[in-house]
Write an enzyme that holds these catalytic residues in place. Sequence first.
Site, PDB file in Angstrom:
ATOM      1  N   SER A  69       3.687 -11.910   5.470  1.00  0.00           N
ATOM      2  CA  SER A  69       3.144 -12.424   6.743  1.00  0.00           C
ATOM      3  C   SER A  69       1.653 -12.752   6.621  1.00  0.00           C
ATOM      4  O   SER A  69       0.855 -12.359   7.483  1.00  0.00           O
ATOM      5  CB  SER A  69       3.407 -11.444   7.890  1.00  0.00           C
ATOM      6  OG  SER A  69       4.787 -11.150   8.024  1.00  0.00           O
ATOM      7  N   HIS A  73      12.511  -1.663   0.224  1.00  0.00           N
ATOM      8  CA  HIS A  73      11.959  -2.369   1.397  1.00  0.00           C
ATOM      9  C   HIS A  73      11.178  -1.418   2.312  1.00  0.00           C
ATOM     10  O   HIS A  73      10.115  -1.743   2.819  1.00  0.00           O
ATOM     11  CB  HIS A  73      13.128  -3.005   2.155  1.00  0.00           C
ATOM     12  CG  HIS A  73      12.784  -4.195   2.971  1.00  0.00           C
ATOM     13  ND1 HIS A  73      13.715  -5.097   3.402  1.00  0.00           N
ATOM     14  CD2 HIS A  73      11.613  -4.650   3.457  1.00  0.00           C
ATOM     15  CE1 HIS A  73      13.145  -6.044   4.111  1.00  0.00           C
ATOM     16  NE2 HIS A  73      11.864  -5.795   4.164  1.00  0.00           N
ATOM     17  N   GLY A  85       2.550 -16.792  11.703  1.00  0.00           N
ATOM     18  CA  GLY A  85       2.334 -18.128  12.274  1.00  0.00           C
ATOM     19  C   GLY A  85       1.226 -18.150  13.316  1.00  0.00           C
ATOM     20  O   GLY A  85       0.643 -19.200  13.595  1.00  0.00           O
ATOM     21  N   PHE A  86       0.866 -16.984  13.880  1.00  0.00           N
ATOM     22  CA  PHE A  86      -0.154 -16.935  14.941  1.00  0.00           C
ATOM     23  C   PHE A  86      -1.500 -17.440  14.437  1.00  0.00           C
ATOM     24  O   PHE A  86      -2.245 -18.109  15.160  1.00  0.00           O
ATOM     25  CB  PHE A  86      -0.294 -15.493  15.455  1.00  0.00           C
ATOM     26  CG  PHE A  86      -1.086 -15.368  16.727  1.00  0.00           C
ATOM     27  CD1 PHE A  86      -0.473 -15.523  17.965  1.00  0.00           C
ATOM     28  CD2 PHE A  86      -2.447 -15.093  16.700  1.00  0.00           C
ATOM     29  CE1 PHE A  86      -1.203 -15.405  19.144  1.00  0.00           C
ATOM     30  CE2 PHE A  86      -3.186 -14.971  17.869  1.00  0.00           C
ATOM     31  CZ  PHE A  86      -2.564 -15.126  19.097  1.00  0.00           C
ATOM     32  N   TYR A 110      17.895  -9.872   5.592  1.00  0.00           N
ATOM     33  CA  TYR A 110      17.560 -11.125   6.288  1.00  0.00           C
ATOM     34  C   TYR A 110      18.844 -11.887   6.617  1.00  0.00           C
ATOM     35  O   TYR A 110      19.541 -12.378   5.727  1.00  0.00           O
ATOM     36  CB  TYR A 110      16.638 -12.000   5.440  1.00  0.00           C
ATOM     37  CG  TYR A 110      15.301 -11.364   5.076  1.00  0.00           C
ATOM     38  CD1 TYR A 110      14.791 -10.273   5.777  1.00  0.00           C
ATOM     39  CD2 TYR A 110      14.532 -11.872   4.023  1.00  0.00           C
ATOM     40  CE1 TYR A 110      13.577  -9.691   5.441  1.00  0.00           C
ATOM     41  CE2 TYR A 110      13.303 -11.299   3.690  1.00  0.00           C
ATOM     42  CZ  TYR A 110      12.839 -10.209   4.397  1.00  0.00           C
ATOM     43  OH  TYR A 110      11.629  -9.649   4.057  1.00  0.00           O
TER      44      TYR A 110
HETATM   45  N1  LIG Z   1       8.421  -6.557   3.144  1.00  0.00           N
HETATM   46  C1  LIG Z   1       8.531  -6.718   4.430  1.00  0.00           C
HETATM   47  O1  LIG Z   1       8.709  -5.766   5.196  1.00  0.00           O
HETATM   48  C2  LIG Z   1       8.404  -8.116   5.009  1.00  0.00           C
HETATM   49  C3  LIG Z   1       8.213  -8.286   6.392  1.00  0.00           C
HETATM   50  C4  LIG Z   1       8.093  -9.602   6.870  1.00  0.00           C
HETATM   51  C5  LIG Z   1       8.148 -10.679   6.000  1.00  0.00           C
HETATM   52  N2  LIG Z   1       8.367 -10.476   4.669  1.00  0.00           N
HETATM   53  C6  LIG Z   1       8.418 -11.595   3.709  1.00  0.00           C
HETATM   54  O2  LIG Z   1       7.215 -12.337   3.802  1.00  0.00           O
HETATM   55  C7  LIG Z   1       7.486 -13.703   4.051  1.00  0.00           C
HETATM   56  C8  LIG Z   1       6.367 -14.337   4.866  1.00  0.00           C
HETATM   57  O3  LIG Z   1       6.147 -13.634   6.074  1.00  0.00           O
HETATM   58  P1  LIG Z   1       6.516 -14.230   7.507  1.00  0.00           P
HETATM   59  O4  LIG Z   1       7.438 -15.376   7.350  1.00  0.00           O
HETATM   60  O5  LIG Z   1       6.908 -13.066   8.338  1.00  0.00           O
HETATM   61  O6  LIG Z   1       5.122 -14.673   8.100  1.00  0.00           O
HETATM   62  P2  LIG Z   1       4.021 -15.786   7.749  1.00  0.00           P
HETATM   63  O7  LIG Z   1       4.234 -16.307   6.403  1.00  0.00           O
HETATM   64  O8  LIG Z   1       2.725 -15.175   8.092  1.00  0.00           O
HETATM   65  O9  LIG Z   1       4.318 -16.888   8.859  1.00  0.00           O
HETATM   66  C9  LIG Z   1       5.541 -17.563   8.958  1.00  0.00           C
HETATM   67  C10 LIG Z   1       5.524 -18.372  10.245  1.00  0.00           C
HETATM   68  O10 LIG Z   1       4.469 -19.321  10.191  1.00  0.00           O
HETATM   69  C11 LIG Z   1       4.974 -20.636  10.317  1.00  0.00           C
HETATM   70  N3  LIG Z   1       4.200 -21.464   9.376  1.00  0.00           N
HETATM   71  C12 LIG Z   1       4.228 -21.420   8.026  1.00  0.00           C
HETATM   72  N4  LIG Z   1       3.358 -22.297   7.493  1.00  0.00           N
HETATM   73  C13 LIG Z   1       2.758 -22.894   8.545  1.00  0.00           C
HETATM   74  C14 LIG Z   1       1.766 -23.895   8.646  1.00  0.00           C
HETATM   75  N5  LIG Z   1       1.208 -24.429   7.570  1.00  0.00           N
HETATM   76  N6  LIG Z   1       1.407 -24.300   9.887  1.00  0.00           N
HETATM   77  C15 LIG Z   1       1.958 -23.755  11.001  1.00  0.00           C
HETATM   78  N7  LIG Z   1       2.888 -22.801  10.961  1.00  0.00           N
HETATM   79  C16 LIG Z   1       3.292 -22.373   9.745  1.00  0.00           C
HETATM   80  C17 LIG Z   1       6.446 -20.573   9.983  1.00  0.00           C
HETATM   81  O11 LIG Z   1       7.198 -21.512  10.722  1.00  0.00           O
HETATM   82  P3  LIG Z   1       8.127 -22.625   9.988  1.00  0.00           P
HETATM   83  O12 LIG Z   1       9.107 -21.879   9.157  1.00  0.00           O
HETATM   84  O13 LIG Z   1       8.763 -23.317  11.138  1.00  0.00           O
HETATM   85  O14 LIG Z   1       7.182 -23.468   9.202  1.00  0.00           O
HETATM   86  C18 LIG Z   1       6.799 -19.157  10.456  1.00  0.00           C
HETATM   87  O15 LIG Z   1       7.087 -19.153  11.835  1.00  0.00           O
HETATM   88  C19 LIG Z   1       8.856 -13.671   4.736  1.00  0.00           C
HETATM   89  O16 LIG Z   1       9.510 -14.932   4.632  1.00  0.00           O
HETATM   90  C20 LIG Z   1       9.559 -12.578   3.980  1.00  0.00           C
HETATM   91  O17 LIG Z   1      10.082 -13.076   2.770  1.00  0.00           O
HETATM   92  C21 LIG Z   1       8.475  -9.214   4.172  1.00  0.00           C
END
Ligand SMILES: NC(=O)c1ccc[n+]([C@@H]2O[C@H](COP(=O)([O-])OP(=O)(O)OC[C@H]3O[C@@H](n4cnc5c(N)ncnc54)[C@H](OP(=O)(O)O)[C@@H]3O)[C@@H](O)[C@H]2O)c1
Length: 339
Positions: free
Chosen positions: A210, A131, A215-216, A62
Amino acid sequence: MSGTERLATERLGKDGPVVGVQGLGCMGMSEFYGATDEAAAREALETALELGVTLFDTADIYGSGANEEFLAPFLKVHRDKVVLATKYGIVRKPEDPHYRGVSNDPAYIRSAVDASLKRLGTDVIDLYYMHRRDPSVPLAESVGAMAELVTAGKVRHLGLSEVTGGELREAYAVHPVAAVQSEWSLFSRDVEVSLVRAAAELGVAVVPYSPLGRGFLTGAFRDAAADLSADDFRRFQPRFSGDNARRNAALLEPVRQAAAAHGATLGQIALAWVHQRADVHGLPVVPIPGTRRPERVRENTAAALVRLSDVELARLEPIAARVAGDRYPDMSSTSLARE
Ligand SMILES: NC(=O)c1ccc[n+]([C@@H]2O[C@H](COP(=O)([O-])OP(=O)(O)OC[C@H]3O[C@@H](n4cnc5c(N)ncnc54)[C@H](OP(=O)(O)O)[C@@H]3O)[C@@H](O)[C@H]2O)c1
């Protein structure tokens, strides 16, 4: 829901750490989702800890190490309260930002952990994930190398990300695994093909990444190509732009209905659905929604208190099968490609 209640706790795996039942994904604080307000992101970390979030998730890729470095000052102050998770295995090239390789080679693992420890400014990682799986290296060899890191005191517990149920069983035979991390949300249910059953049988926790569908599912954007910055990773994910995004936005109607019924936000309903997978599948589930904003940390942690009825769950059930477009532009390194 005030967003001030402390989270319940859950154990990761049979002998793993006890964590708040919702973690914090830190990835977006350094890369992938557009510009970050650093002060707000630091406040988000502090707010999360105050509310009982203890599992903080990062990875060496990251920001090409920047996310681990970003966490170092926070860890310096709070190391004893944080369950720190990071990952190795995806390889990048500085000269090509879009390049993604995979390595599970034991020598690579040994150098990756030392580099992560240095960037994080700590002497131990609580939960160290593979990962992505590198099929060119026998899994037992890679997990064996990870087990040696436990013996050496550099790592406390092991995790795997984007693996199949079969791969989890194979790894577990070499060394106990505390958690498996994979995408799991109303839009992404690949894990239910085999991983969830294997995890439940072995007593391994699932850490859904995610969980807000990047965020969708919150309705914060409707079309990545139109709404998000040019470098935002979501513009390259097939499901978030154009016709696919239009079709997928229409799938949010039952989420909207449940949100209205609970006086909740769409994101809270999406997270509540993920939390309730624990009861449906009989295993610990600790989602790690990612946000850089303290007010969203409050909103997201409050979702752990929302309880969806059986009727609501039934209305949400068909969504994932109707989603148009893959999770990634290239699905070849995901678990689904090996199922
Ligand atoms: N193992 C893997 O391959 C892998 C892949 C992807 C992610 N991850 C991990 O999983 C974590 C979470 O996944 P992700 O960040 O991809 O997706 P997510 O948690 O599904 O969504 C994050 C997105 O949603 C927005 N968001 C968060 N809370 C919100 C709310 N209450 N209202 C509106 N928008 C909101 C965030 O924007 P803002 O930041 O602007 O609030 C960001 O753009 C990552 O940070 C990472 O640590 C792991």
